[in-house]
Scaffold this motif. Structure first.
Motif, PDB file in Angstrom:
ATOM      1  N   VAL A  55       0.857  -1.187   0.000  1.00  0.00           N
ATOM      2  CA  VAL A  55       0.000   0.000   0.000  1.00  0.00           C
ATOM      3  C   VAL A  55       0.896   1.241   0.000  1.00  0.00           C
ATOM      4  O   VAL A  55       1.956   1.247   0.639  1.00  0.00           O
ATOM      5  CB  VAL A  55      -0.933   0.023   1.236  1.00  0.00           C
ATOM      6  N   ASP A  84      -2.151  -2.566  10.801  1.00  0.00           N
ATOM      7  CA  ASP A  84      -3.577  -2.653  10.505  1.00  0.00           C
ATOM      8  C   ASP A  84      -4.250  -3.467  11.604  1.00  0.00           C
ATOM      9  O   ASP A  84      -4.058  -4.684  11.683  1.00  0.00           O
ATOM     10  CB  ASP A  84      -3.803  -3.318   9.145  1.00  0.00           C
ATOM     11  N   GLN A  97      -5.362  -1.938   5.329  1.00  0.00           N
ATOM     12  CA  GLN A  97      -5.630  -0.520   5.474  1.00  0.00           C
ATOM     13  C   GLN A  97      -4.781  -0.018   6.641  1.00  0.00           C
ATOM     14  O   GLN A  97      -5.265   0.109   7.770  1.00  0.00           O
ATOM     15  CB  GLN A  97      -7.112  -0.255   5.723  1.00  0.00           C
ATOM     16  N   GLN A  99      -2.846   1.782   9.529  1.00  0.00           N
ATOM     17  CA  GLN A  99      -3.164   2.886  10.413  1.00  0.00           C
ATOM     18  C   GLN A  99      -1.862   3.451  10.996  1.00  0.00           C
ATOM     19  O   GLN A  99      -0.829   2.776  10.996  1.00  0.00           O
ATOM     20  CB  GLN A  99      -4.091   2.421  11.541  1.00  0.00           C
TER      21      GLN A  99
END
Length: 222
Positions: A55, A84, A97, A99
């Motif tokens: 990512v 994540d 995703q 963080q």
């Protein structure tokens, strides 16, 4: 202080990091609101996020979140951890995703005194990534300290010196820095030294170490 995406982190979110322990980080010493090599820290986070989570990381957002907790005066260490909370050991292959967890702690005393180190054969998993999994590095440090040393110096299977648990090592000869040719994490302090001092990268073995004028470690703040 600990904030996840700019908010106080919950016990459940922190538990995910503690139990799964999958992610990466960088630590920066803040002195009166300034950081040496800030761009290098941000580049490291972006590079490692691609490797660990596949990512792209919003480094501008990371910088905003770090500034929220960084003291404007005095010294402190700000650690930025990327993980994540939704990923667990059974479903680690899911789309991530990541963080942003930002924590602060008091700065330690620098520079460090001379260290006595014990060599040990060891290479970290994904040496180029500053991962949150530090068990093996800390285990070797503990074993070295219990044997009367200050820390451990890692040597790979080919007998080449690489790094310490949380620091790079460079050797001095004729006013030139010689960095080991091995797999290890390139620290931000090491990168800064390269920018201002003549250096080369060469294979270094333990028997060669007494032939250098000096050795210097570059602290990577854990």
């Amino acid at each position: 202080m600990a904030e996840l995406n700019g908010n106080p982190i919950s016990l459940e979110e922190l538990q995910a990091l503690a139990l799964t322990n999958y992610g990466h980080f960088t630590s920066m010493q803040i002195e009166d609101g300034r950081v040496r090599g800030l761009d290098l820290h941000l580049k490291r986070l972006a590079r490692d996020c691609r490797t660990v989570f596949d990512v792209e990381l919003d480094t501008k957002r990371v910088l905003e979140l770090a500034r929220r907790v960084a003291p404007v005066s005095g010294a402190a260490v700000v650690r930025v951890s990327i993980f994540d909370p939704a990923l667990d050991m059974g479903h680690i292959g899911g789309d991530a995703q990541p963080q942003v967890l930002v924590t602060t702690r008091p700065a330690g005393d620098l520079p460090l005194p001379p260290l006595r180190v014990a060599s040990v054969e060891f290479t970290r998993d994904l040496p180029a990534v500053k991962s949150v999994g530090l068990f093996a590095s800390l285990h070797h440090r503990r074993q070295a300290q219990r044997a009367g040393f200050d820390d451990a110096l890692f040597v790979d299977r080919q007998g080449l010196v690489s790094e310490g648990g949380t620091w790079n090592v460079g050797f001095i000869r004729d006013d030139r820095v010689i960095w080991p040719a091995a797999d290890y994490l390139v620290g931000t302090t090491m990168e800064l030294v390269k920018q201002v001092h003549e250096h080369v990268v060469l294979p270094i073995t333990l028997p060669e170490m007494p032939t250098f004028d000096a050795a210097s470690l570059s602290v990577s703040l854990g």
